[in-house]
Design an enzyme around this catalytic site. Structure first.
Site, PDB file in Angstrom:
ATOM      1  N   TRP A 177      44.974  39.815  47.098  1.00 34.08           N
ATOM      2  CA  TRP A 177      44.636  38.638  46.246  1.00 34.08           C
ATOM      3  C   TRP A 177      43.774  38.925  45.070  1.00 34.08           C
ATOM      4  CZ3 TRP A 177      42.429  33.625  49.065  1.00 34.08           C
ATOM      5  CH2 TRP A 177      40.957  33.831  49.084  1.00 34.08           C
ATOM      6  N   THR A 212      40.959  40.566  55.429  1.00 35.48           N
ATOM      7  CA  THR A 212      40.060  40.442  54.108  1.00 35.48           C
ATOM      8  C   THR A 212      40.864  40.428  53.064  1.00 35.48           C
ATOM      9  OG1 THR A 212      38.672  42.141  55.533  1.00 35.48           O
ATOM     10  CG2 THR A 212      38.009  41.831  53.230  1.00 35.48           C
ATOM     11  N   GLU A 213      40.252  39.517  52.013  1.00 34.16           N
ATOM     12  CA  GLU A 213      41.088  39.388  50.573  1.00 34.16           C
ATOM     13  C   GLU A 213      42.396  39.373  50.636  1.00 34.16           C
ATOM     14  OE1 GLU A 213      38.768  38.855  48.157  1.00 34.16           O
ATOM     15  OE2 GLU A 213      36.971  39.212  49.375  1.00 34.16           O
ATOM     16  N   LEU A 214      43.173  38.822  51.814  1.00 35.02           N
ATOM     17  CA  LEU A 214      44.331  38.746  52.080  1.00 35.02           C
ATOM     18  C   LEU A 214      45.164  40.153  51.740  1.00 35.02           C
ATOM     19  CD1 LEU A 214      45.803  35.487  50.365  1.00 35.02           C
ATOM     20  CD2 LEU A 214      45.168  35.961  52.651  1.00 35.02           C
TER      21      LEU A 214
END
Lengths: 437, 397
Positions: B305, B145-147
């Site tokens: 990120w 999730t979301e890097l």
């Protein structure tokens, strides 16, 4: 007898605390044969000629201008909402807004928008404009006051009755024009609302209203004392008439539980005056010992954000919940699903909400710094600042369901006797006394 | 040779409706069916359908030389099926070209990695099964999730059969003097790692239409030149990986069609391929194309990120976010133990990271982005709805 009555709120047009009280008073007066010409801050120059009990809900309208009256009577309205919007009235309870609050917010937002460069500007400007709208409450009061002389000249009545500072200037003008006696009704002072000194301009209006009045009605001894000590008003013309409540529930109305665990309720505006932070601190103490309780903070207000953040900081999990703004039907539902009601106000001129809570059979704890404490015996009374004692009392009610039930039942019976009829008898006594002066 | 690795994130959360204390325990669930449908149909028309069509044309035109990768969340797939099935069909058409790699992640785009390992692995498996079922593809590359990434994540993922590559953000404070253009291995040297090249990614995703940006307008020529310049870093013959990772909604939704974003994408492959120094690759191509021994790189602290901090602060910074997350992950095992399928499903929909993102109060700059994505008037309203919604599940156990 006919009364020219000025007020800023009246349900369903505006339903704040002032509106609730005015509704009860007017209905009670109509029942006893007193007629009322009601004037509200409408966009159009109208008044409400109330003659029989059902008028309090139907709200018949009359225009001051004969031409407009003809136009109005020939217009067909789909429903009451459409009719109300024709005469133009705001639905936000404005009498709550203290001017210092507004100005602080205004400065805050102005500062904020300047720091923003691009797209977020638009919504913030909107907020700013709305706040300007509220700041303009003085403009509205001015306009309302300006109109008062026309109402005072055209209508026929025996006495003038004005509710809270927003309508005192109108009351004074009407008195000057007509030579009739003026009664100023004080539901809350700027000292209560601001939780401190408050706005100088409002103090001056409150002072001159009560000084010019032939009689003053205070909603409690607590308020009467405040008026005497802060404004040095002649004690001889002050009368205490306690508020009542409009709740009429059937015995058969069952509890509608939402939660398995006991529910402790705060219901009111989330503002400094109502002491929401004391309620939160008590919840924190209780939850550290009794995790199986739900605290609900119902309502909205300028301290909501602060309380939300603080409750999260205390990690009260999902044991301290918020409802956001509730309408009248939701308020009833909230009472029906709660067990304990807490009024934690720092300064409460009266406090109708605890009466309502008690009529739903809730075990009730009220702040001693309130008018309602003068009329109620079957409630626990504490100083608003005594958070430890508040927590102890709530724990006692949680631990002992029999005691809780007993207190709730006794309270329910007690408030059954607190009716507007009786309050109105007192008001009529004041009317007669004032008229005969 | 420089390998251009496109990975597009496709995600839609189940937004919560205005959910009061008085809604707790009632029959209906807490999700805003109307809003979720509206958003999905809007984004389908503005982004998913036209961009899928464009990519399909490009793949056909370049006969295998143009490749991209997607990570599509389970909540997005479910909502395609419910509100815009044609989107799901168009992704299947892309899958059939064999030029698209599908990545693995948590089905619910959740933060479970941070709180509940078992739940995390369950959601990873659920997602893998969904991708296999919908697209006939078994993911070998993982992105959280979301890097979000830290060392322990690669260990969790290594335990799961099939994963060989992991993606995360090329965070400066971790990379230090190193370049995100090389392939790396995780700290225990099990998995290959590719790191997002954030400046060029964000040139497309965030700055493309910004008229105040000195490089505006971003042309294909300019962008390809920048890519070729990157090649200068490598004096030997090591293959480089330029990892352009972004939300798929960049195309047509965050950057509207009028900005020229579709035209940019349409002409980029031709220009890039003509240079003969750029190839398009999948993340998993790193397994074959790494012609050197990758260095191992350690991420002791979590990165992501999101926002300028590129840490967890978008979802976990203020007290509301902490209280909401802690309450949720304390409650989840009890809901799972109840065995009630509807409650478990609703709870998992509430595990989606977006709900915590909406509670962010980081105002300036980043708060702007948070606000753009939030369906609620304020972070506090988001918090209130979320807390009431999880309490609804607790009361229904």
């Amino acid at each position: 007898m006919r009364i020219l009555m000025f007020t800023w709120e009246f349900p369903p047009l505006i339903s704040g605390g002032l509106g609730t009280a005015c509704y009860g008073i007017v209905k009670g007066l109509l029942k006893k044969g007193i007629e009322v010409d009601l004037v509200l801050p409408t966009r159009e120059e109208v008044y409400f000629p109330l003659r029989k009990v059902s008028d309090v809900d139907d709200l018949p309208v009359k225009f001051i201008s004969p031409a407009k009256e003809i136009e109005y009577t020939s217009t067909v309205f789909k429903d009451s909402t459409e009719r109300y919007s024709y005469i133009g009235i705001s639905s936000v309870p404005e009498s709550y807004i203290s001017v210092t609050e507004v100005q602080t917010f205004y400065e805050y937002f102005k500062n904020f928008t300047e720091k923003f460069e691009y797209k977020s500007r638009i919504p913030f400007n909107e907020v700013l404009n709305n706040i300007m709208g509220s700041e303009n409450i003085f403009e509205k009061v001015k306009e309302f006051t300006f109109r008062a002389q026309r109402y005072a000249r055209i209508l026929e009545y025996d006495l003038i009755h004005a509710h809270d500072w927003l309508t005192y200037p109108a009351g004074i003008i009407a008195k000057t024009v007509s030579g009739k006696k003026l009664i100023c009704h004080i539901h809350a002072t700027e000292f209560d609302r601001a939780g401190g000194a408050g706005d100088e301009r409002i103090h001056k209006i409150e002072y001159s209203g009560m000084t010019e009045a032939d009689s003053v009605i205070a909603v409690s001894k607590y308020t009467a004392e405040m008026v005497i000590s802060r404004y040095s008003i002649d004690t001889g013309k002050i009368n205490v008439v306690h508020n009542a409540h409009n709740i009429n529930i059937q015995e058969s109305e069952d509890k509608k539980r939402i939660f398995k665990d006991p529910v402790v309720l705060f219901l009111g505006r989330i503002t400094l005056q109502k002491g929401p932070d004391y309620f939160l601190e008590a919840a924190r103490i209780i939850l550290s010992r009794y995790p199986k309780v739900r605290f609900v903070m119902a309502g909205a207000g300028d301290m909501e954000t602060k309380i939300v953040h603080k409750s999260a900081k205390y990690r009260l999990k999902n044991r301290f919940l918020f409802t956001g703004f509730l309408n009248a039907a939701h308020v009833a539902e909230m009472f029906l699903s709660s067990d304990i009601y807490v009024l934690s106000s720092v300064s409460e001129p009266f406090g109708i909400a605890p009466l309502e809570a008690m009529s739903y059979g809730l075990a009730t704890i009220i702040s001693k710094q309130s008018g309602v404490a003068e009329v109620i015996n079957n409630a626990i009374k504490i100083d608003f600042w005594d958070v430890k004692l508040l927590a102890e009392q709530i724990i006692r009610l949680i631990e002992d369901p029999a005691y809780r039930k007993d207190l709730g039942e006794k309270g329910r019976h007690e408030v059954e006797q607190i009716k507007w009829d009786r309050a109105c008898d007192e008001i009529i006594k004041v009317y007669k006394k004032t008229a005969g002066r | 040779m420089i390998n251009l690795v496109f990975y597009f994130q496709v995600h839609q959360p189940y937004r919560i409706r205005n959910f009061s204390v008085l809604d707790i325990g009632k029959h209906s669930d807490c999700f805003d069916d109307k809003l979720n449908g509206e958003v999905m149909r809007k984004v389908a028309n503005k982004c998913y359908l036209p961009t899928n069509k464009l990519l399909l044309q490009l793949i056909d035109k370049f006969e295998g030389k143009f490749k991209v990768s997607f990570s599509i969340t389970g909540t997005a797939i479910e909502q395609f099926r419910k509100y815009a099935p044609e989107v799901l069909y168009s992704f299947r058409d892309l899958a059939k070209t064999n030029c698209v790699e599908f990545l693995g992640e948590t089905y619910y785009h959740s933060l479970s990695f941070l709180y509940d390992k078992n739940e995390f692995l369950e959601q990873v498996r659920m997602h893998k099964a969904a991708i296999q079922k919908e697209f006939g593809f078994s993911p070998i590359t993982f992105r959280n999730t979301e890097l979000i990434y830290q060392d322990s994540l690669s260990d969790y993922i290594w335990e799961e059969e099939g994963f060989k590559v992991i993606l995360t953000e090329g965070v400066d404070r971790i990379l230090d003097w190193r370049s995100p253009l090389y392939a790396y291995k995780d700290w225990s040297k099990n998995l290959y790692m590719l790191l997002k090249f954030y400046s060029l990614s964000d040139d497309i995703a965030f700055r493309f239409s910004n008229k105040g940006w000195v490089e505006y307008p971003l042309t294909v020529d300019k962008f390809v030149k920048w890519i070729l310049d990157l090649n200068l870093i490598e004096k030997g013959k090591k293959n480089l990986f330029l990892n352009l990772f972004m939300d798929y909604e960049t195309f047509g939704e965050h950057q509207w069609e009028e900005t020229g974003i579709f035209e940019f994408m349409k002409h980029l492959p031709e220009k890039a391929l003509r240079s003969r120094k750029i190839e398009f690759s999948w993340p998993s191509d790193v397994l074959e194309k790494t012609n050197y021994q990758p260095e191992s790189i350690s991420f002791p602290e979590p990165v992501s990120w999101a926002d300028i901090e590129r840490d967890l602060s978008a979802w976990r910074e203020n007290d509301m976010q902490y209280n909401a997350l802690e309450t949720f992950y304390e409650l989840l095992p009890r809901i799972k133990a109840s065995g009630k399928a509807d409650l478990i499903e609703a709870a998992r929909k509430l595990s989606t990271s977006d709900h915590f993102y909406y509670m962010s109060t980081k105002y300036f700059q980043d708060g702007d982005v948070h606000k753009y994505f939030s369906p609620y008037g304020s972070p506090e309203a988001g918090y209130r709805n979320f807390m009431n919604a999880i309490t609804d599940l607790e009361e229904k156990i």
